[in-house]
Design a protein around this motif. Structure first.
Motif, PDB file in Angstrom:
ATOM      1  N   MET A 247      45.120  44.107  37.291  1.00  0.00           N
ATOM      2  CA  MET A 247      45.765  44.555  36.066  1.00  0.00           C
ATOM      3  C   MET A 247      47.106  43.835  35.829  1.00  0.00           C
ATOM      4  SD  MET A 247      45.342  46.683  33.514  1.00  0.00           S
ATOM      5  CE  MET A 247      44.244  47.958  34.124  1.00  0.00           C
ATOM      6  N   ASP A 248      47.893  43.672  36.861  1.00  0.00           N
ATOM      7  CA  ASP A 248      49.221  43.094  36.702  1.00  0.00           C
ATOM      8  C   ASP A 248      49.217  41.581  36.899  1.00  0.00           C
ATOM      9  OD1 ASP A 248      50.312  45.636  36.277  1.00  0.00           O
ATOM     10  OD2 ASP A 248      50.512  45.978  38.449  1.00  0.00           O
ATOM     11  N   SER A 249      48.335  41.086  37.765  1.00  0.00           N
ATOM     12  CA  SER A 249      48.401  39.662  38.125  1.00  0.00           C
ATOM     13  C   SER A 249      47.639  38.740  37.175  1.00  0.00           C
ATOM     14  CB  SER A 249      47.879  39.462  39.549  1.00  0.00           C
ATOM     15  OG  SER A 249      46.526  39.876  39.642  1.00  0.00           O
ATOM     16  N   ASP A 250      46.517  39.210  36.581  1.00  0.00           N
ATOM     17  CA  ASP A 250      45.676  38.310  35.766  1.00  0.00           C
ATOM     18  C   ASP A 250      45.084  39.079  34.583  1.00  0.00           C
ATOM     19  OD1 ASP A 250      44.100  36.327  34.783  1.00  0.00           O
ATOM     20  OD2 ASP A 250      43.030  35.929  36.667  1.00  0.00           O
ATOM     21  N   PRO A 251      45.869  39.278  33.503  1.00  0.00           N
ATOM     22  CA  PRO A 251      45.381  40.053  32.347  1.00  0.00           C
ATOM     23  C   PRO A 251      44.126  39.459  31.694  1.00  0.00           C
ATOM     24  CG  PRO A 251      47.758  39.748  32.254  1.00  0.00           C
ATOM     25  CD  PRO A 251      47.268  38.872  33.359  1.00  0.00           C
ATOM     26  N   ASP A 252      44.017  38.126  31.671  1.00  0.00           N
ATOM     27  CA  ASP A 252      42.821  37.515  31.047  1.00  0.00           C
ATOM     28  C   ASP A 252      41.545  37.858  31.824  1.00  0.00           C
ATOM     29  OD1 ASP A 252      44.370  36.383  29.081  1.00  0.00           O
ATOM     30  OD2 ASP A 252      44.666  34.517  30.210  1.00  0.00           O
ATOM     31  N   ALA A 253      41.631  37.808  33.151  1.00  0.00           N
ATOM     32  CA  ALA A 253      40.470  38.170  33.970  1.00  0.00           C
ATOM     33  C   ALA A 253      40.128  39.638  33.816  1.00  0.00           C
ATOM     34  CB  ALA A 253      40.756  37.841  35.436  1.00  0.00           C
ATOM     35  N   VAL A 254      41.168  40.474  33.665  1.00  0.00           N
ATOM     36  CA  VAL A 254      40.931  41.906  33.462  1.00  0.00           C
ATOM     37  C   VAL A 254      40.139  42.134  32.185  1.00  0.00           C
ATOM     38  CG1 VAL A 254      42.076  44.087  32.921  1.00  0.00           C
ATOM     39  CG2 VAL A 254      42.928  42.681  34.779  1.00  0.00           C
ATOM     40  N   ARG A 255      40.508  41.389  31.122  1.00  0.00           N
ATOM     41  CA  ARG A 255      39.809  41.546  29.851  1.00  0.00           C
ATOM     42  C   ARG A 255      38.326  41.182  29.995  1.00  0.00           C
ATOM     43  NH1 ARG A 255      42.860  38.559  27.395  1.00  0.00           N
ATOM     44  NH2 ARG A 255      44.362  40.109  26.666  1.00  0.00           N
ATOM     45  N   GLU A 256      38.044  40.104  30.701  1.00  0.00           N
ATOM     46  CA  GLU A 256      36.648  39.696  30.907  1.00  0.00           C
ATOM     47  C   GLU A 256      35.879  40.738  31.728  1.00  0.00           C
ATOM     48  OE1 GLU A 256      36.567  35.890  32.661  1.00  0.00           O
ATOM     49  OE2 GLU A 256      37.489  34.844  30.953  1.00  0.00           O
ATOM     50  N   LEU A 257      36.530  41.259  32.768  1.00  0.00           N
ATOM     51  CA  LEU A 257      35.863  42.270  33.609  1.00  0.00           C
ATOM     52  C   LEU A 257      35.581  43.551  32.823  1.00  0.00           C
ATOM     53  CD1 LEU A 257      37.886  41.809  36.925  1.00  0.00           C
ATOM     54  CD2 LEU A 257      35.465  41.263  36.561  1.00  0.00           C
ATOM     55  N   ILE A 258      36.529  43.929  31.960  1.00  0.00           N
ATOM     56  CA  ILE A 258      36.314  45.128  31.152  1.00  0.00           C
ATOM     57  C   ILE A 258      35.191  44.896  30.152  1.00  0.00           C
ATOM     58  CG2 ILE A 258      37.356  46.596  29.383  1.00  0.00           C
ATOM     59  CD1 ILE A 258      39.984  46.386  30.888  1.00  0.00           C
ATOM     60  N   ASP A 259      35.120  43.693  29.571  1.00  0.00           N
ATOM     61  CA  ASP A 259      34.018  43.384  28.650  1.00  0.00           C
ATOM     62  C   ASP A 259      32.668  43.466  29.369  1.00  0.00           C
ATOM     63  OD1 ASP A 259      35.723  43.023  26.549  1.00  0.00           O
ATOM     64  OD2 ASP A 259      35.868  40.835  26.790  1.00  0.00           O
TER      65      ASP A 259
END
Length: 360
Positions: free
Chosen positions: A196-208
């Motif tokens: 959540m804090d370190s890589d927001p772009d990866a978080v977005r992909e994982l949530i998708d």
């Protein structure tokens, strides 16, 4: 009546002759063989009369069982057969029906000439004949209850097997489908939380990805629930439910439903799943280009039936073999005392029919 007369004459003559000769020659042992032939003759003519009544008067008289102890000697089994009450009930019917057939024969000839006799007298005499045949050629009350108990026991066993197979199917679909999707959703959200804090772009992909898996899980659960009991069946009845199945089939399906009033829910669901599984098999294995589904309600003296017929123009060769899909459908029908038959000669067409009682 005209057809039964010659059968009755031959039966009466043979029975009287064989009985007389057999009894008078018992002292020299030849009579034992003659009486043995008599038992075979009696059983044969009793069966012929049941078939005649079934074919001409449309009354089905079940064949009673004559118990045979296979553990004893040949003569012991033969004696048991000879002394069985049903054997003597058969003989009584064949003897008593002879004068009745003689009376019916000239009455039938008169009925051909005089229409009122044919319209009003012959049906009454036929009804009396049926009563006599049921009383003597059919099973007695004790045997009827025994046969019914055995039938119910077999139906219950098949129902338990069908329910267990359905439970395993649901469990397998949950484990291989929705459960795996939900596990994937949980893992994806867990990875997203850790980044959540370190890589927001990866978080977005994982949530998708988790969102997509969640939607697939919901869809699979919806399909599973529809497989247990479809909403359209409960809301709109069998006509709409079967039309929905036909619309999803990759080949054209003509659906005709005439069921009024609505049968019990167990009958509707059984008919629905039989049609659904049959259409799936047709689409996968039959090579058919078209199919028909007919369902109607039929009144019987023993109670109403819902009859479902599925016909296709495929290559045929389907059968009710142990462990097969059609056998599973027959087990499902048996849970409500229904009967399923399959007629599928090589080269087709295939007709699958289920007779489902509305009371059991």
């Amino acid at each position: 009546m005209l057809g039964g007369f010659p059968i009755s004459v031959v039966a009466f003559v043979l029975i009287v002759t064989l009985f007389s000769v057999g009894v008078t020659t018992l002292i020299v042992w030849i009579g034992l063989g003659i009486v043995l032939v008599l038992t075979k003759v009696v059983s044969g003519f009793a069966a012929a009369n049941r078939s005649l009544i079934r074919g001409t008067l449309k009354v089905d008289i079940p064949t009673p069982r004559i118990e045979q102890d296979q553990s004893g000697s040949f003569w012991r089994r033969y004696l048991n057969r000879l002394l069985d009450p049903q054997m003597w009930r058969n003989i009584t019917y064949l003897v008593l029906s002879f004068p009745l057939h003689v009376f019916e024969f000239p009455l039938a000839i008169i009925g051909i000439v005089l229409l009122p006799v044919g319209l009003f007298v012959l049906p009454v005499v036929a009804a009396l004949h049926v009563l006599l045949a049921k009383a003597l050629l059919g099973p007695n009350t004790t045997e009827q209850l025994t046969q019914k108990a055995e039938h119910l026991q077999a139906s219950r066993a098949r129902g338990v097997d069908a329910a267990e197979a359905e439970r395993r199917r649901i469990e397998r679909n949950l484990h291989d489908g929705a459960q795996q999707r939900l596990v994937s959703v949980a893992m994806g959200l867990g990875r997203a939380k850790s980044k959540m804090d370190s890589d927001p772009d990866a978080v977005r992909e994982l949530i998708d990805e988790a969102h997509a898996d969640a939607k697939l899980a919901v869809s699979e659960l919806r399909d599973l629930a529809r497989g247990i009991y479809p909403a359209v069946l409960g809301d709109r009845g069998l006509d709409a439910a079967l039309s929905s199945l036909a619309a999803k089939c990759p080949i054209p399906v003509d659906v005709r439903v005439a069921i009024d009033p609505r049968p019990p829910a167990a009958v509707e669901s059984t008919a629905y799943f039989i049609v659904g599984e049959s259409l799936t098999n047709i689409a996968k294995h039959s090579g058919a280009t078209a199919a028909k589904v007919n369902a109607w309600r039929e009144e019987r003296p023993t109670g109403d039936l819902v009859i479902v017929e599925i016909t296709d123009d495929g290559q045929g060769g389907a059968s009710l073999r142990a462990g097969g899909g059609l056998s599973g459908l027959a087990d499902r029908a048996a849970t409500i005392d229904g009967v399923m038959t399959v007629v599928s000669p090589v080269g087709g067409p295939t007709v699958i029919r289920a007779d489902l009682p509305c009371t059991w």
